[in-house]
Design an enzyme around this catalytic site. Structure first.
Site, PDB file in Angstrom:
ATOM      1  N   ASP A 111      49.098  32.984  39.906  1.00 51.81           N
ATOM      2  CA  ASP A 111      49.721  33.204  41.215  1.00 51.81           C
ATOM      3  C   ASP A 111      49.151  32.249  42.256  1.00 51.81           C
ATOM      4  OD1 ASP A 111      50.912  35.229  39.899  1.00 51.81           O
ATOM      5  OD2 ASP A 111      50.095  36.863  41.112  1.00 51.81           O
TER       6      ASP A 111
ATOM      7  N   TYR B  93      50.555  28.849  41.972  1.00 53.42           N
ATOM      8  CA  TYR B  93      51.927  28.904  42.487  1.00 53.42           C
ATOM      9  C   TYR B  93      51.920  28.875  44.020  1.00 53.42           C
ATOM     10  CZ  TYR B  93      56.452  30.918  43.739  1.00 53.42           C
ATOM     11  OH  TYR B  93      57.673  31.143  44.315  1.00 53.42           O
ATOM     12  N   ASP B  94      51.057  29.702  44.609  1.00 59.24           N
ATOM     13  CA  ASP B  94      50.973  29.752  46.076  1.00 59.24           C
ATOM     14  C   ASP B  94      50.636  28.377  46.656  1.00 59.24           C
ATOM     15  OD1 ASP B  94      51.624  32.409  46.224  1.00 59.24           O
ATOM     16  OD2 ASP B  94      49.569  33.134  46.426  1.00 59.24           O
TER      17      ASP B  94
ATOM     18  N   LEU C  39      57.935  38.563  51.600  1.00 64.24           N
ATOM     19  CA  LEU C  39      56.977  38.546  52.702  1.00 64.24           C
ATOM     20  C   LEU C  39      56.394  37.151  52.843  1.00 64.24           C
ATOM     21  CD1 LEU C  39      54.876  41.790  52.034  1.00 64.24           C
ATOM     22  CD2 LEU C  39      56.457  41.414  53.928  1.00 64.24           C
TER      23      LEU C  39
ATOM     24  N   GLU D  60      48.351  48.129  54.370  1.00 59.47           N
ATOM     25  CA  GLU D  60      48.602  48.774  53.084  1.00 59.47           C
ATOM     26  C   GLU D  60      48.187  47.862  51.935  1.00 59.47           C
ATOM     27  OE1 GLU D  60      52.848  49.566  53.241  1.00 59.47           O
ATOM     28  OE2 GLU D  60      52.682  50.124  55.356  1.00 59.47           O
TER      29      GLU D  60
ATOM     30  N   LYS E 217      48.470  45.631  48.854  1.00 61.08           N
ATOM     31  CA  LYS E 217      49.615  44.898  48.304  1.00 61.08           C
ATOM     32  C   LYS E 217      49.521  44.983  46.789  1.00 61.08           C
ATOM     33  CE  LYS E 217      52.103  40.493  48.559  1.00 61.08           C
ATOM     34  NZ  LYS E 217      52.592  40.599  47.202  1.00 61.08           N
TER      35      LYS E 217
ATOM     36  N   ASP F 120      50.284  44.617  43.009  1.00 62.74           N
ATOM     37  CA  ASP F 120      50.892  43.536  42.253  1.00 62.74           C
ATOM     38  C   ASP F 120      51.807  44.133  41.189  1.00 62.74           C
ATOM     39  OD1 ASP F 120      51.361  40.944  41.777  1.00 62.74           O
ATOM     40  OD2 ASP F 120      49.483  40.530  40.734  1.00 62.74           O
TER      41      ASP F 120
ATOM     42  N   ARG G 228      64.756  43.895  42.827  1.00 68.53           N
ATOM     43  CA  ARG G 228      65.085  43.107  44.018  1.00 68.53           C
ATOM     44  C   ARG G 228      66.087  41.997  43.690  1.00 68.53           C
ATOM     45  NH1 ARG G 228      60.372  40.050  47.263  1.00 68.53           N
ATOM     46  NH2 ARG G 228      60.320  38.926  45.292  1.00 68.53           N
TER      47      ARG G 228
ATOM     48  N   GLU H 292      57.056  49.957  44.880  1.00 68.65           N
ATOM     49  CA  GLU H 292      56.604  49.045  43.840  1.00 68.65           C
ATOM     50  C   GLU H 292      56.467  49.775  42.505  1.00 68.65           C
ATOM     51  OE1 GLU H 292      56.320  46.146  45.267  1.00 68.65           O
ATOM     52  OE2 GLU H 292      55.135  44.865  43.938  1.00 68.65           O
TER      53      GLU H 292
ATOM     54  N   TYR I 137      56.710  52.756  49.692  1.00 65.42           N
ATOM     55  CA  TYR I 137      56.117  52.275  50.942  1.00 65.42           C
ATOM     56  C   TYR I 137      57.116  51.967  52.047  1.00 65.42           C
ATOM     57  CZ  TYR I 137      56.877  47.857  48.338  1.00 65.42           C
ATOM     58  OH  TYR I 137      57.399  46.856  47.586  1.00 65.42           O
TER      59      TYR I 137
ATOM     60  N   LYS J 104      46.843  37.387  51.685  1.00 67.25           N
ATOM     61  CA  LYS J 104      46.481  37.223  50.271  1.00 67.25           C
ATOM     62  C   LYS J 104      44.974  37.073  50.141  1.00 67.25           C
ATOM     63  CE  LYS J 104      50.221  36.814  47.639  1.00 67.25           C
ATOM     64  NZ  LYS J 104      50.322  35.727  46.777  1.00 67.25           N
TER      65      LYS J 104
ATOM     66  N   CYS K 182      19.771  21.521  17.894  1.00 67.65           N
ATOM     67  CA  CYS K 182      19.476  21.849  19.288  1.00 67.65           C
ATOM     68  C   CYS K 182      19.588  20.595  20.165  1.00 67.65           C
ATOM     69  CB  CYS K 182      18.070  22.439  19.374  1.00 67.65           C
ATOM     70  SG  CYS K 182      17.525  22.690  21.081  1.00 67.65           S
TER      71      CYS K 182
ATOM     72  N   CYS L 212      15.657  19.858  21.361  1.00 65.87           N
ATOM     73  CA  CYS L 212      14.581  19.435  20.462  1.00 65.87           C
ATOM     74  C   CYS L 212      15.095  18.829  19.159  1.00 65.87           C
ATOM     75  CB  CYS L 212      13.656  20.616  20.164  1.00 65.87           C
ATOM     76  SG  CYS L 212      14.457  21.906  19.204  1.00 65.87           S
TER      77      CYS L 212
ATOM     78  N   CYS M  63      17.963  28.598  18.622  1.00 70.03           N
ATOM     79  CA  CYS M  63      17.056  27.510  18.306  1.00 70.03           C
ATOM     80  C   CYS M  63      15.722  28.206  18.018  1.00 70.03           C
ATOM     81  CB  CYS M  63      16.900  26.561  19.492  1.00 70.03           C
ATOM     82  SG  CYS M  63      15.518  25.425  19.280  1.00 70.03           S
TER      83      CYS M  63
ATOM     84  N   CYS N 166      10.302  24.204  21.493  1.00 75.98           N
ATOM     85  CA  CYS N 166      11.483  23.527  22.049  1.00 75.98           C
ATOM     86  C   CYS N 166      11.314  23.379  23.571  1.00 75.98           C
ATOM     87  CB  CYS N 166      12.731  24.345  21.734  1.00 75.98           C
ATOM     88  SG  CYS N 166      14.200  23.761  22.591  1.00 75.98           S
TER      89      CYS N 166
HETATM   90  S1  IVH Z   1      57.005  45.665  52.265  1.00 75.59           S
HETATM   91  C1  IVH Z   1      60.450  43.309  53.871  1.00 75.59           C
HETATM   92  N1  IVH Z   1      54.824  46.835  51.430  1.00 75.59           N
HETATM   93  O1  IVH Z   1      54.990  42.400  47.906  1.00 75.59           O
HETATM   94  C2  IVH Z   1      59.179  43.901  53.428  1.00 75.59           C
HETATM   95  N2  IVH Z   1      55.749  45.130  50.065  1.00 75.59           N
HETATM   96  O2  IVH Z   1      55.236  39.511  48.411  1.00 75.59           O
HETATM   97  C3  IVH Z   1      59.160  44.056  51.985  1.00 75.59           C
HETATM   98  N3  IVH Z   1      54.530  44.732  47.975  1.00 75.59           N
HETATM   99  O3  IVH Z   1      58.458  42.168  47.648  1.00 75.59           O
HETATM  100  C4  IVH Z   1      58.055  44.617  51.363  1.00 75.59           C
HETATM  101  N4  IVH Z   1      52.976  46.259  48.295  1.00 75.59           N
HETATM  102  O4  IVH Z   1      57.185  43.724  45.996  1.00 75.59           O
HETATM  103  C5  IVH Z   1      55.750  45.903  51.179  1.00 75.59           C
HETATM  104  N5  IVH Z   1      52.931  47.996  50.827  1.00 75.59           N
HETATM  105  C6  IVH Z   1      53.832  47.070  50.561  1.00 75.59           C
HETATM  106  C7  IVH Z   1      53.804  46.287  49.372  1.00 75.59           C
HETATM  107  C8  IVH Z   1      54.771  45.322  49.167  1.00 75.59           C
HETATM  108  C9  IVH Z   1      53.431  45.325  47.475  1.00 75.59           C
HETATM  109  C10 IVH Z   1      55.254  43.630  47.311  1.00 75.59           C
HETATM  110  C11 IVH Z   1      56.751  43.803  47.321  1.00 75.59           C
HETATM  111  C12 IVH Z   1      57.232  42.606  48.082  1.00 75.59           C
HETATM  112  C13 IVH Z   1      56.154  41.617  47.807  1.00 75.59           C
HETATM  113  C14 IVH Z   1      56.145  40.476  48.783  1.00 75.59           C
END
Ligand code: IVH
Length: 686
Positions: free
Chosen positions: A35, A38-39, A85, A117, A119, A121, A140, A179, A231, A325, A421, A424, A439, A444
């Protein structure tokens, strides 16, 4: 090509690369890169796009959400688009976001409150309830169209088929977003099962959850331990103004979802002002490994829902929320070479030499590979792209080759363990049934460097200015041969050495002399007896206060001590029986190294024979002074709980494993507030 041309070419290339990885991740559930990597690609693409607005957004993966819905599932048009997000990778990114919010909202807005909150995965999910009954579940997808996974989601225990809250039955349309994820423990257990069955294991909980959810056959999903955490509220129709289904803040949304029968994040909080949010993010980062689910950051949302409407969204993400992140714990990098190092016990450990990479909060250039079997099992070869992991305080590790490396053309030869080794040159030995390679040459050079440097290290005799390099130099010059020989060094011998002058020579000799006054348990640690750590050394020294006594201790007498098991007792006796070690111990004793520790005799010996384990912070004490308070009263304070333990004192943030062990063995646990009474009374306070 002009410089401008090269930039535009890179931009186009990045769009293709990011689109490719989106497909691997969202559509195929089979990512090729971590990830974090990718970021980084997305961040580079965004900055190029920002510098070249003339290129336009059309067709860029930075303006889209997720991946194309799979034709394997029926399409579902979302009632309201499911967005993604934006990310914040630093405190400054977060502050900049908050400043932008304030600018957009104007001066009269008071300090903003934010919902913070975890996040999780996992995979974003939309659940549509009609009159309290689950009607359909959709992924989604690309944000506009999702995939119909109703049958699969219906197998998830934490997704209510009918909402237990009667008020929900009156709501014609209620969309709950959240999620789908796999709890870490469930993931481990599932992988264990897969291993037993000889089936493929999953790389991480997110990947496992994605694979489980997007199954054609719901009965397979049903066998996988998925969970759902709610959430967000999506579209809600037909509710009155004051209804609990018409909340005015994000934290009320979470409360209401919890009341209605959904699992919600217990860790979510509301913070006032962005600095409090930063603090909260740090706390989340520090605790991320204690949570039941994998999290890759913190989602921060403006708490007042009325402001969401005012702030609005871009094409792919709302302005009222952002994901902070965490620093990545996994990255891909090139394995430049595999080398081996020789430890103080002669163990030869392979390690990876890596193209330096920022992971787990530090730049990592080397990572352990543990032993020969691990290298073979992981099948990593010099030249491979590999995944490197550094989680929390854990030492960096090579997880394995990055996806696709095994099939790569022109891959290097498998690595083989050196036969001799590197220090030695003597042949290395791996005993039958053992995983370590040794060894066995006592003289040594590399082993001696490690042994003497360990003797001088912080946890042992703490001799300032005597690190590995200096020890190496002294050994090479023939000035020392063992830890004891350090005490015979003279400043005049040292002055001539490279990098040493009169002053540093005198300082080193003085530091070595000063180390004679360390408490005896530090000397015992410095001997480097396998598995005898600082806690064990203290226990041993209480019963055998000087080196002569310790050298004469019997296995039975040692094993009878609390905190010393039969294995360590055997090791101590074997160590002392070795003629070279016996000589070292005799020399150190003759030199007067180490001070016999005497108790404060003014205190009552009311804890005599009692082993009290301290875990976590006790207000008013340091770790050392709490242990001292116990030993001063005749007790011992071993580092682990056993059936011989009298009680456990649990302070702030106690070690979970110690508490569990105490519970299993029925050992009493008292709080930090009862510690003073324990010291006073010499028994468990009532
Ligand atoms: S809110 C428009 N709340 O993170 C707002 N997303 O990188 C949409 N995710 O697509 C999401 N925990 O799959 C929200 N407490 C949380 C979350 C959360 C994980 C995920 C979700 C979202 C992705 C964005």
């Amino acid at each position: 090509m002009t410089e401008e041309g090269a930039v535009l070419e890179r931009l186009a290339e990045l769009r293709a690369i990011v689109a490719h990885h989106n497909q691997r991740y969202y559509e195929l559930d089979d990512p090729e890169i971590t990830d974090a990597d990718y970021d980084l690609l997305v961040t580079e693409l965004r900055s190029l796009e920002a510098a070249h607005p003339e290129v336009g957004e059309a067709g860029s993966p930075t303006s889209t959400v997720g991946g194309a819905p799979s034709s394997q599932f029926a399409p579902i048009l979302h009632l309201r688009a499911m967005q993604s997000l934006d990310n914040a990778f630093s405190d400054d990114d977060l502050r900049a976001w908050a400043e932008r919010l304030e600018r957009l909202l104007g001066d009269e807005t008071p300090t903003l409150s934010f919902s913070c909150e975890p996040k999780i995965d996992g995979l974003a999910m939309s659940l549509l309830y009609r009159h309290g009954r689950l009607d359909r579940a959709a992924t989604r997808g690309d944000g506009v169209t999702g995939e119909d996974v109703t049958m699969n989601v219906a197998t998830i225990a934490s997704v209510p088929q009918t909402l237990p809250d009667p008020s929900a039955a009156e709501v014609p349309v209620l969309e709950v977003r959240g999620e789908v994820f796999m709890a870490r423990a469930d993931f481990e257990a599932m992988n264990d099962r897969q291993r037993v069955l000889g089936e493929k294991t999953f790389v991480n909980p997110r990947n496992a959850a994605a694979g489980a959810l997007r199954q054609k056959d719901p009965s397979i999903t049903a066998q996988r331990p998925l969970s759902f955490l709610a959430y967000q509220l999506g579209v809600v129709e037909g509710v009155a103004e004051g209804s609990a289904w018409n909340p005015s803040t994000q934290h009320e949304v979470i409360d209401q979802l919890g009341r209605a029968g959904f699992l919600t994040a217990a860790e979510a909080t509301v913070e006032v002002g962005i600095e409090a949010v930063l603090e909260r993010c740090r706390a989340f980062d520090a605790r991320r490994h204690d949570l039941v689910y994998d999290i890759d950051g913190v989602v921060i949302k403006v708490d007042a829902l009325e402001l969401h409407d005012r702030l609005g969204s871009t094409s792919r993400a709302p302005r009222w929320a952002i994901a902070r992140k965490f620093p990545p714990e996994e990255r891909t990098t090139t394995l430049l070479d595999i080398e081996v190092s020789v430890g103080r016990t002669g163990r030869v450990t392979p390690f990876a030499v890596l193209a330096p990479v920022f992971v787990g909060g530090t730049t990592v250039g080397v990572a352990t590979l543990h032993n020969e079997d691990q290298v073979l099992a992981k099948d990593v070869r010099p030249g491979d792209l590999v995944v490197v992991r550094k989680a929390g305080d854990v030492i960096p590790e090579v997880v394995g080759p990055a996806p696709g490396q095994r099939e790569r053309a022109g891959r290097g030869e498998p690595w083989s363990f050196p036969a001799s080794c590197p220090s030695c040159g003597q042949p290395l030995r791996r005993a039958e049934g053992e995983s370590d390679t040794q060894c066995t040459n006592r003289s040594c050079h590399a082993q001696l460097v490690q042994q003497i440097a360990y003797f001088a290290s912080r946890g042992a005799l703490d001799i300032e200015g005597l690190g590995e390099q200096r020890v190496d130099q002294l050994l090479q010059a023939g000035l020392i041969t063992s830890p004891a020989s350090l005490y015979r060094l003279e400043a005049s011998q040292l002055e001539e050495l490279e990098g040493m002058g009169e002053l540093s020579a005198n300082n080193l000799v003085a530091a070595i002399a000063a180390s004679k006054a360390r408490p005896m348990h530090k000397v015992v640690v410095g001997l480097g007896i396998h598995d005898l750590g600082p806690a064990g050394a203290k226990v041993v020294v209480r019963a055998f206060p000087d080196l002569h006594a310790l050298a004469a201790a019997t296995e039975d007498a040692l094993a009878a001590l609390d905190g010393i098991g039969p294995t360590i007792a055997k090791r101590v006796v074997a160590f002392m029986a070795d003629p070279e070690h016996a000589q070292l111990v005799a020399e150190l004793a003759a030199l007067g190294v180490g001070v016999v520790e005497v108790r404060d005799g003014s205190l009552p010996q009311n804890l005599l024979g009692k082993a009290i384990v301290v875990t976590g912070a006790i207000p008013g004490y340091t770790r050392e002074s709490a242990e001292q308070a116990i030993t001063d009263r005749g007790g011992t304070s071993p580092g682990s709980v056993s059936k011989k333990t009298y009680c456990v004192v649990a302070g702030e943030a106690p070690g979970a494993s110690k508490l569990t062990k105490a519970e299993q063995l029925g050992i009493p646990v008292i709080g930090a507030d009862a510690f003073a009474a324990l010291l006073e009374q010499g028994e468990l306070p009532r």
